[in-house]
Design a protein around this motif. Structure first.
Motif, PDB file in Angstrom:
ATOM      1  N   SER A  43      36.608  41.519  32.976  1.00  0.00           N
ATOM      2  CA  SER A  43      37.229  40.797  34.096  1.00  0.00           C
ATOM      3  C   SER A  43      36.533  41.129  35.413  1.00  0.00           C
ATOM      4  O   SER A  43      36.370  40.254  36.272  1.00  0.00           O
ATOM      5  CB  SER A  43      38.730  41.083  34.181  1.00  0.00           C
ATOM      6  N   HIS A  44      36.094  42.379  35.587  1.00  0.00           N
ATOM      7  CA  HIS A  44      35.359  42.749  36.798  1.00  0.00           C
ATOM      8  C   HIS A  44      34.022  42.012  36.844  1.00  0.00           C
ATOM      9  O   HIS A  44      33.643  41.451  37.886  1.00  0.00           O
ATOM     10  CB  HIS A  44      35.153  44.264  36.843  1.00  0.00           C
ATOM     11  N   ARG A  47      34.577  38.399  37.800  1.00  0.00           N
ATOM     12  CA  ARG A  47      34.815  38.227  39.241  1.00  0.00           C
ATOM     13  C   ARG A  47      33.509  38.339  40.020  1.00  0.00           C
ATOM     14  O   ARG A  47      33.283  37.602  40.978  1.00  0.00           O
ATOM     15  CB  ARG A  47      35.835  39.250  39.750  1.00  0.00           C
ATOM     16  N   LEU A  52      33.461  36.337  43.554  1.00  0.00           N
ATOM     17  CA  LEU A  52      34.739  36.715  44.151  1.00  0.00           C
ATOM     18  C   LEU A  52      34.746  38.142  44.663  1.00  0.00           C
ATOM     19  O   LEU A  52      35.600  38.498  45.473  1.00  0.00           O
ATOM     20  CB  LEU A  52      35.878  36.516  43.141  1.00  0.00           C
ATOM     21  N   THR A  53      33.822  38.942  44.159  1.00  0.00           N
ATOM     22  CA  THR A  53      33.720  40.326  44.605  1.00  0.00           C
ATOM     23  C   THR A  53      32.253  40.728  44.614  1.00  0.00           C
ATOM     24  O   THR A  53      31.455  40.206  43.835  1.00  0.00           O
ATOM     25  CB  THR A  53      34.553  41.279  43.711  1.00  0.00           C
TER      26      THR A  53
END
Length: 120
Positions: A43-44, A47, A52-53
């Motif tokens: 999930s990291h 993103r 998103l990050t």
């Protein structure tokens, strides 16, 4: 002070994530495999790839290693994507493209955006 973008201004895009995604997909390596090799959660990584990050230097280095790249190559690819997006943005301004349409077109892969910019 609000962190949300103004309604008529395009969101500033983080380009390293889409570059990572394009490289990963070109090698046909799954998101789960790269995340596992890099020691981060899928999930990291998702993103990061979606912009998103922004990954830390350490995480970026581990992701680069997991896809058989290095930080210098990723940086060159990111700078190329930034240059292409700047050319596209100028074109979008000239034709009066709406912010929503800009965002949709900027979701194209780095390769597709580069080909589009080349044919302006």
């Amino acid at each position: 002070m609000s962190s949300a973008p103004e309604p008529n201004r395009p969101i500033v895009r983080q380009r390293i994530g889409p570059v990572i995604k394009a490289l990963r997909q070109a090698q046909r390596i799954s998101l789960q495999t790269v995340a596992g090799r890099a020691g981060i959660s899928p999930s990291h990584l998702s993103r990061i790839e979606r912009g998103l990050t922004v990954p830390s230097y350490d995480v970026l280095d581990r992701i680069a290693d997991a896809i058989g790249s290095d930080l210098t190559s990723l940086r060159v690819d990111e700078e190329t994507a930034r240059s292409v997006d700047e050319r596209l943005d100028k074109f979008f301004d000239r034709v009066g493209l709406s912010p929503a349409a800009r965002q949709e077109l900027l979701q194209l892969s780095p390769e597709a955006r580069a080909e589009l910019a080349q044919n302006l």
